[in-house]
Design an enzyme around this catalytic site. Structure first.
Site, PDB file in Angstrom:
ATOM      1  N   ASN A 113       0.869  -1.204   0.045  1.00  0.00           N
ATOM      2  CA  ASN A 113       0.096   0.070   0.049  1.00  0.00           C
ATOM      3  C   ASN A 113       0.962   1.215  -0.073  1.00  0.00           C
ATOM      4  OD1 ASN A 113      -2.142  -1.822   0.012  1.00  0.00           O
ATOM      5  ND2 ASN A 113      -2.524  -1.445   2.087  1.00  0.00           N
ATOM      6  N   HIS A 144       5.992  -0.549  -2.605  1.00  0.00           N
ATOM      7  CA  HIS A 144       5.693   0.290  -3.970  1.00  0.00           C
ATOM      8  C   HIS A 144       5.866   1.911  -3.604  1.00  0.00           C
ATOM      9  CE1 HIS A 144       3.150  -3.527  -5.245  1.00  0.00           C
ATOM     10  NE2 HIS A 144       4.469  -3.271  -5.745  1.00  0.00           N
ATOM     11  N   CYS A 200       5.009  21.738 -11.410  1.00  0.00           N
ATOM     12  CA  CYS A 200       6.295  22.314 -10.380  1.00  0.00           C
ATOM     13  C   CYS A 200       6.435  23.721 -10.750  1.00  0.00           C
ATOM     14  CB  CYS A 200       7.310  21.306 -10.763  1.00  0.00           C
ATOM     15  SG  CYS A 200       8.718  21.849  -9.916  1.00  0.00           S
ATOM     16  N   CYS A 203       9.087  24.864 -11.942  1.00  0.00           N
ATOM     17  CA  CYS A 203       9.775  24.828 -13.062  1.00  0.00           C
ATOM     18  C   CYS A 203       8.937  24.490 -14.363  1.00  0.00           C
ATOM     19  CB  CYS A 203      10.987  23.902 -12.931  1.00  0.00           C
ATOM     20  SG  CYS A 203      10.597  22.325 -13.412  1.00  0.00           S
ATOM     21  N   GLY A 230      -5.192  -8.985   3.236  1.00  0.00           N
ATOM     22  CA  GLY A 230      -5.987  -8.199   2.024  1.00  0.00           C
ATOM     23  C   GLY A 230      -5.066  -8.100   0.754  1.00  0.00           C
ATOM     24  N   THR A 231      -4.296  -8.959   0.304  1.00  0.00           N
ATOM     25  CA  THR A 231      -3.655  -8.903  -0.959  1.00  0.00           C
ATOM     26  C   THR A 231      -4.099 -10.128  -1.843  1.00  0.00           C
ATOM     27  OG1 THR A 231      -1.720  -8.962  -2.349  1.00  0.00           O
ATOM     28  CG2 THR A 231      -1.521 -10.183  -0.180  1.00  0.00           C
ATOM     29  N   SER A 232      -4.486  -9.633  -3.229  1.00  0.00           N
ATOM     30  CA  SER A 232      -4.813 -10.535  -4.227  1.00  0.00           C
ATOM     31  C   SER A 232      -3.807 -11.545  -4.715  1.00  0.00           C
ATOM     32  CB  SER A 232      -5.679  -9.926  -5.360  1.00  0.00           C
ATOM     33  OG  SER A 232      -4.667  -9.074  -6.109  1.00  0.00           O
ATOM     34  N   ALA A 249     -10.405  -7.799   7.465  1.00  0.00           N
ATOM     35  CA  ALA A 249      -9.056  -7.769   8.001  1.00  0.00           C
ATOM     36  C   ALA A 249      -9.358  -7.299   9.490  1.00  0.00           C
ATOM     37  CB  ALA A 249      -8.152  -6.983   7.410  1.00  0.00           C
TER      38      ALA A 249
HETATM   39  P1  NAD Z   1      -5.897  -5.896  -4.657  1.00  0.00           P
HETATM   40  O1  NAD Z   1      -6.465  -4.568  -5.077  1.00  0.00           O
HETATM   41  O2  NAD Z   1      -5.101  -6.614  -5.963  1.00  0.00           O
HETATM   42  O3  NAD Z   1      -6.821  -6.993  -4.019  1.00  0.00           O
HETATM   43  C1  NAD Z   1      -7.388  -6.486  -2.810  1.00  0.00           C
HETATM   44  C2  NAD Z   1      -7.465  -7.819  -2.096  1.00  0.00           C
HETATM   45  O4  NAD Z   1      -8.181  -7.491  -0.815  1.00  0.00           O
HETATM   46  C3  NAD Z   1      -8.447  -8.933  -2.595  1.00  0.00           C
HETATM   47  O5  NAD Z   1      -7.754  -9.950  -2.538  1.00  0.00           O
HETATM   48  C4  NAD Z   1      -9.694  -8.804  -1.718  1.00  0.00           C
HETATM   49  O6  NAD Z   1     -10.398  -9.788  -1.791  1.00  0.00           O
HETATM   50  C5  NAD Z   1      -9.177  -8.314  -0.466  1.00  0.00           C
HETATM   51  N1  NAD Z   1     -10.001  -7.368   0.413  1.00  0.00           N
HETATM   52  C6  NAD Z   1     -11.068  -6.594   0.276  1.00  0.00           C
HETATM   53  N2  NAD Z   1     -11.616  -6.250   1.194  1.00  0.00           N
HETATM   54  C7  NAD Z   1     -10.881  -6.957   2.309  1.00  0.00           C
HETATM   55  C8  NAD Z   1     -10.796  -6.768   3.721  1.00  0.00           C
HETATM   56  N3  NAD Z   1     -11.807  -5.817   4.383  1.00  0.00           N
HETATM   57  N4  NAD Z   1     -10.032  -7.376   4.521  1.00  0.00           N
HETATM   58  C9  NAD Z   1      -9.084  -8.090   4.007  1.00  0.00           C
HETATM   59  N5  NAD Z   1      -9.003  -8.186   2.662  1.00  0.00           N
HETATM   60  C10 NAD Z   1      -9.901  -7.780   1.774  1.00  0.00           C
HETATM   61  O7  NAD Z   1      -4.560  -5.171  -3.877  1.00  0.00           O
HETATM   62  P2  NAD Z   1      -3.086  -5.628  -3.692  1.00  0.00           P
HETATM   63  O8  NAD Z   1      -2.891  -7.004  -3.881  1.00  0.00           O
HETATM   64  O9  NAD Z   1      -2.654  -4.907  -2.980  1.00  0.00           O
HETATM   65  O10 NAD Z   1      -2.435  -5.159  -5.339  1.00  0.00           O
HETATM   66  C11 NAD Z   1      -2.936  -3.913  -5.702  1.00  0.00           C
HETATM   67  C12 NAD Z   1      -1.819  -2.772  -5.925  1.00  0.00           C
HETATM   68  O11 NAD Z   1      -2.326  -1.617  -6.095  1.00  0.00           O
HETATM   69  C13 NAD Z   1      -0.745  -2.716  -4.877  1.00  0.00           C
HETATM   70  O12 NAD Z   1       0.396  -2.764  -5.555  1.00  0.00           O
HETATM   71  C14 NAD Z   1      -0.859  -1.534  -3.989  1.00  0.00           C
HETATM   72  O13 NAD Z   1       0.179  -0.690  -4.097  1.00  0.00           O
HETATM   73  C15 NAD Z   1      -1.989  -0.494  -5.013  1.00  0.00           C
HETATM   74  N6  NAD Z   1      -3.086  -0.185  -4.405  1.00  0.00           N
HETATM   75  C16 NAD Z   1      -2.951   0.422  -3.161  1.00  0.00           C
HETATM   76  C17 NAD Z   1      -3.869   0.925  -2.353  1.00  0.00           C
HETATM   77  C18 NAD Z   1      -3.560   1.427  -1.063  1.00  0.00           C
HETATM   78  O14 NAD Z   1      -2.444   2.005  -0.858  1.00  0.00           O
HETATM   79  N7  NAD Z   1      -4.425   1.397   0.046  1.00  0.00           N
HETATM   80  C19 NAD Z   1      -5.234   0.968  -2.881  1.00  0.00           C
HETATM   81  C20 NAD Z   1      -5.380   0.330  -4.103  1.00  0.00           C
HETATM   82  C21 NAD Z   1      -4.279  -0.286  -4.864  1.00  0.00           C
HETATM   83 ZN    ZN Z   2      10.439  20.633 -11.379  1.00  0.00          ZN
END
Ligand code: NAD
Ligand code: ZN
Length: 247
Positions: free
Chosen positions: A103, A120, A149, A151, A188-190, A233
């Site tokens: 995130n 990231h 910016c 500039c 919470g990651t796909s 989560a």
């Molecule tokens: P993803 O969007 O691909 O997947 C989200 C996952 O979270 C899914 O598997 C879903 O089933 C699960 N999920 C949904 N609600 C949930 C909950 N309440 N508790 C637990 N799990 C839950 O996310 P990713 O795998 O992090 O990949 C996406 C990319 O996009 C990452 O690289 C990230 O940097 C970026 N991103 C970041 C944010 C942020 O910073 N909050 C938001 C969107 C995307």
């Molecule tokens: Zn600049």
């Protein structure tokens, strides 16, 4: 599910070196939409395209309008939720050493975790594409898109877009802690964005237990993870910590 909560509490109590890998899902309860899964931005457009460096280079205004502006409005307001707070409680119990997060929202640090690897980068800053000067995202004036910016250069998020390299320090340390841990919590990651999704594989191959918390199955489920606790989560973390308190 109760059995798996008990199992996770037992595994955490027994573990000596715990690492969490988190993704967008842990922040959905803070109001930040994920990319994939229910309510994800995916339902509206293909993040692989819009959050790709090539898309940004081709049409920065489009990416600012569709993704960055909205992300800024949401992230500026977001507060940590029980999922983040649960990881802080685990750290205070000496049951979590490091958080690797995909995130970019800064919520783990805001909640109070002290060792957070931002795989990231983060969204707290924008940087000029010409002179690299940095601007705090909160302070960026979005009345004109794309913002510029002093500039005249165009500002871009200081985060890693699809198609860009992972900062080498973050990648190196993540591999290290994934190798060294004896329990990895994957929250919470796909688990489809590489190379982040490789970290649980490294953990597993080097002997760690891998525990997933997610309302949905992922490619790790039944393959790499020892078990999946199906749920949100915040709720799952609260229940695990309550269960650990009984031990
Ligand atoms: P993803 O969007 O691909 O997947 C989200 C996952 O979270 C899914 O598997 C879903 O089933 C699960 N999920 C949904 N609600 C949930 C909950 N309440 N508790 C637990 N799990 C839950 O996310 P990713 O795998 O992090 O990949 C996406 C990319 O996009 C990452 O690289 C990230 O940097 C970026 N991103 C970041 C944010 C942020 O910073 N909050 C938001 C969107 C995307
Ligand atoms: Zn600049």
């Amino acid at each position: 599910m109760h059995d798996l909560i008990k199992q996770a509490a037992e595994d955490l109590v027994a573990a000596k070196y715990v690492v969490a890998l988190t993704g967008a899902g842990i922040s959905t309860e803070s109001g930040i939409p994920p990319f994939r899964g229910k309510g994800g931005l995916w339902e509206r457009f293909d993040p692989m395209e819009i959050a790709h460096i090539d898309a940004f280079m081709k049409d920065p205004a489009k990416v600012w309008n569709i993704l960055v502006k909205e992300m800024k409005e949401i992230v500026d307001q977001a507060q940590p939720n029980d999922g983040h707070n649960g990881l802080v409680k685990l750290e205070k119990m000496n049951k979590l050493q490091t958080v690797i997060t995909q995130n970019i929202d800064g919520l783990h640090q805001a909640a109070g975790n002290t060792d957070v690897i931002e795989f990231h980068g983060n969204f707290a800053w924008q940087r000029c594409m010409d002179c690299s000067k940095k601007y705090e995202t909160r302070e960026v004036d979005v009345s004109e898109i794309p913002p510029r910016c002093d500039c005249g250069g165009i500002l871009r998020p200081n985060a890693v877009l699809f198609g860009e390299m992972i900062p080498s320090g973050a990648l190196w340390r993540s591999r290290q802690v994934a190798t060294d841990c004896d329990l990895m919590l994957v929250v919470g990651t796909s688990a489809v964005v590489q190379p982040a999704a490789l970290m649980p594989v490294i953990a597993k191959q080097t002997g760690a237990k891998v525990v997933e918390i997610n309302p949905e199955r992922t490619p790790l489920t039944g393959e790499i993870s020892d078990y999946l606790i199906k749920g949100k989560a915040g709720d799952v973390m609260n229940r695990i910590i309550e269960e650990m308190g009984k031990k």
